[in-house]
Scaffold this active site. Structure first.
Site, PDB file in Angstrom:
ATOM      1  N   HIS A  84      -7.425  -0.700   5.423  1.00  0.00           N
ATOM      2  CA  HIS A  84      -6.382   0.166   5.996  1.00  0.00           C
ATOM      3  C   HIS A  84      -6.116   1.310   5.014  1.00  0.00           C
ATOM      4  O   HIS A  84      -6.131   2.477   5.379  1.00  0.00           O
ATOM      5  CB  HIS A  84      -5.132  -0.662   6.251  1.00  0.00           C
ATOM      6  CG  HIS A  84      -3.972   0.109   6.776  1.00  0.00           C
ATOM      7  ND1 HIS A  84      -3.943   0.653   8.036  1.00  0.00           N
ATOM      8  CD2 HIS A  84      -2.784   0.445   6.204  1.00  0.00           C
ATOM      9  CE1 HIS A  84      -2.793   1.285   8.216  1.00  0.00           C
ATOM     10  NE2 HIS A  84      -2.075   1.180   7.120  1.00  0.00           N
TER      11      HIS A  84
ATOM     12  N   HIS B 150       1.384   3.936   1.897  1.00  0.00           N
ATOM     13  CA  HIS B 150       1.933   4.677   3.038  1.00  0.00           C
ATOM     14  C   HIS B 150       3.461   4.801   2.942  1.00  0.00           C
ATOM     15  O   HIS B 150       4.147   3.845   2.586  1.00  0.00           O
ATOM     16  CB  HIS B 150       1.530   4.007   4.360  1.00  0.00           C
ATOM     17  CG  HIS B 150       0.102   4.265   4.742  1.00  0.00           C
ATOM     18  ND1 HIS B 150      -0.570   3.516   5.683  1.00  0.00           N
ATOM     19  CD2 HIS B 150      -0.782   5.204   4.301  1.00  0.00           C
ATOM     20  CE1 HIS B 150      -1.809   3.994   5.807  1.00  0.00           C
ATOM     21  NE2 HIS B 150      -1.968   5.003   4.975  1.00  0.00           N
TER      22      HIS B 150
ATOM     23  N   HIS C 171       0.845  -1.197   0.000  1.00  0.00           N
ATOM     24  CA  HIS C 171       0.000   0.000   0.000  1.00  0.00           C
ATOM     25  C   HIS C 171       0.875   1.239   0.000  1.00  0.00           C
ATOM     26  O   HIS C 171       2.093   1.149   0.129  1.00  0.00           O
ATOM     27  CB  HIS C 171      -1.007  -0.007   1.155  1.00  0.00           C
ATOM     28  CG  HIS C 171      -0.413   0.074   2.535  1.00  0.00           C
ATOM     29  ND1 HIS C 171       0.380  -0.913   3.074  1.00  0.00           N
ATOM     30  CD2 HIS C 171      -0.496   1.033   3.501  1.00  0.00           C
ATOM     31  CE1 HIS C 171       0.742  -0.560   4.305  1.00  0.00           C
ATOM     32  NE2 HIS C 171       0.235   0.614   4.581  1.00  0.00           N
TER      33      HIS C 171
ATOM     34  N   ASP D 288      -0.091  -3.927   6.225  1.00  0.00           N
ATOM     35  CA  ASP D 288      -0.753  -3.440   7.445  1.00  0.00           C
ATOM     36  C   ASP D 288      -2.204  -3.905   7.523  1.00  0.00           C
ATOM     37  O   ASP D 288      -3.056  -3.217   8.087  1.00  0.00           O
ATOM     38  CB  ASP D 288      -0.719  -1.902   7.482  1.00  0.00           C
ATOM     39  CG  ASP D 288       0.660  -1.356   7.795  1.00  0.00           C
ATOM     40  OD1 ASP D 288       1.575  -2.156   8.065  1.00  0.00           O
ATOM     41  OD2 ASP D 288       0.821  -0.121   7.757  1.00  0.00           O
TER      42      ASP D 288
ATOM     43  N   HIS E 143       4.763  -4.587  10.849  1.00  0.00           N
ATOM     44  CA  HIS E 143       5.100  -3.863  12.085  1.00  0.00           C
ATOM     45  C   HIS E 143       5.221  -4.820  13.270  1.00  0.00           C
ATOM     46  O   HIS E 143       4.550  -5.856  13.306  1.00  0.00           O
ATOM     47  CB  HIS E 143       4.029  -2.824  12.433  1.00  0.00           C
ATOM     48  CG  HIS E 143       3.988  -1.643  11.526  1.00  0.00           C
ATOM     49  ND1 HIS E 143       4.794  -0.536  11.684  1.00  0.00           N
ATOM     50  CD2 HIS E 143       3.227  -1.397  10.425  1.00  0.00           C
ATOM     51  CE1 HIS E 143       4.523   0.346  10.739  1.00  0.00           C
ATOM     52  NE2 HIS E 143       3.579  -0.149   9.958  1.00  0.00           N
TER      53      HIS E 143
ATOM     54  N   ASP F 164       5.830   4.752   4.973  1.00  0.00           N
ATOM     55  CA  ASP F 164       6.674   3.794   5.700  1.00  0.00           C
ATOM     56  C   ASP F 164       6.618   2.398   5.074  1.00  0.00           C
ATOM     57  O   ASP F 164       7.095   1.420   5.664  1.00  0.00           O
ATOM     58  CB  ASP F 164       6.314   3.749   7.201  1.00  0.00           C
ATOM     59  CG  ASP F 164       4.914   3.238   7.465  1.00  0.00           C
ATOM     60  OD1 ASP F 164       4.000   3.562   6.688  1.00  0.00           O
ATOM     61  OD2 ASP F 164       4.720   2.496   8.458  1.00  0.00           O
ATOM     62  N   HIS F 165       6.070   2.321   3.856  1.00  0.00           N
ATOM     63  CA  HIS F 165       6.080   1.071   3.079  1.00  0.00           C
ATOM     64  C   HIS F 165       6.684   1.272   1.690  1.00  0.00           C
ATOM     65  O   HIS F 165       6.980   0.307   1.001  1.00  0.00           O
ATOM     66  CB  HIS F 165       4.659   0.505   2.961  1.00  0.00           C
ATOM     67  CG  HIS F 165       4.093   0.106   4.300  1.00  0.00           C
ATOM     68  ND1 HIS F 165       3.979  -1.204   4.693  1.00  0.00           N
ATOM     69  CD2 HIS F 165       3.683   0.858   5.342  1.00  0.00           C
ATOM     70  CE1 HIS F 165       3.485  -1.243   5.940  1.00  0.00           C
ATOM     71  NE2 HIS F 165       3.305  -0.005   6.343  1.00  0.00           N
TER      72      HIS F 165
HETATM   73 ZN   LIG Z   1      -0.003   1.613   6.589  1.00  0.00          ZN
END
Ligand SMILES: [Zn+2]
Length: 242
Positions: free
Chosen positions: A113, A57, A55, A132, A170, A59-60
């Site tokens: 998400h 985001h 996805h 996530d 995570h 942090d991905h």
């Molecule tokens: Zn995420």
């Protein structure tokens, strides 16, 4: 043979490196950053040939551009989020298949998400890369979707074989487990698991990957009996201070 390595980055993110010994291909799943991921691959003598994003985001996806520049790898990610991930080379959605050497990974849609979140299922490695969407004893927050969508995602994932390893993005297990204990106080599997998780974390060790069998027994979101119960539990977890 497929080898999978866990790279802890940022505060609590895990980037996964998936290496096929035959073709020498290596996929980096959800590289939040570039430097530590490139270094981890190099330390193993692996060259990253692909990135798979679940996805948009940051942090991905934050390491996409630099890793691609350094390695010439191909970046695959959710078609539905192409506008938010400008580094994508290949757009995929439910039913598409991506390959690491001779090994196939099937793409499934798991929105909620984020609106276009996908997961990669790799039967040869008994592995599910879920970003996530599913966590150990938890699920992702419903930023762009509904409890009904997350409930449907849980049905797709719980249908996987018991021994499927679930690679979450995570280390949230201890926090999730505290809520799981509150949500299902009579569930002894959760209590037993939390004792193990607390011991692992006290030693600074990781608690993932998890497995589908373990999540069926201990995950209050996968175990929610209805959309309404999942919605209630998600809202309760969002404000839980355990
Ligand atoms: Zn995420």
């Amino acid at each position: 043979m497929i080898e999978i390595a866990r790279i802890p980055v940022l505060t609590d993110n895990y980037v996964w490196l998936v290496h096929d010994g035959e073709s020498k291909e290596t996929a980096a799943i959800d590289p939040a950053v570039a430097g530590p991921v490139l270094a981890a691959a190099e330390a193993r003598g692996w060259r990253i040939t692909q990135i798979w994003n679940t996805h948009w985001h940051p942090d991905h996806t934050g390491g996409n551009a630099e890793i691609r520049q350094a390695t010439g790898c191909t970046v695959t990610g959710p078609a539905a989020e192409a506008e938010r991930i400008p580094t994508l080379d290949r757009l995929v959605a439910e039913g598409d298949v991506v390959h690491l050497g001779g090994h196939a990974a099937r793409v499934i849609d798991v929105p909620a998400h984020t609106a276009g979140h996908i997961a990669y299922l790799m039967p040869a490695a008994k592995a599910a890369f879920v970003g996530d969407t599913l966590f150990a004893m938890g699920c992702g927050r419903l930023f762009e979707g509904t409890a009904a969508e997350m409930f449907a995602n849980m049905r797709k994932l719980e249908a996987l074989p018991d021994d499927t390893a679930v690679y979450c993005a995570h280390e949230y297990t201890q926090s999730n487990g505290r809520y799981a204990l509150a949500a299902e106080p009579g569930n002894e599997a959760i209590a037993r698991r939390m004792a193990e998780v607390d011991a692992l974390r006290a030693r600074g060790e990781a608690t993932v990957p998890t497995t589908i069998a373990l999540e069926r027994a201990t995950n209050p979101f996968m175990r929610a009996a209805s959309i309404e119960e999942l919605a209630e539990r998600r809202a309760a977890k969002d404000s839980f201070r355990g």
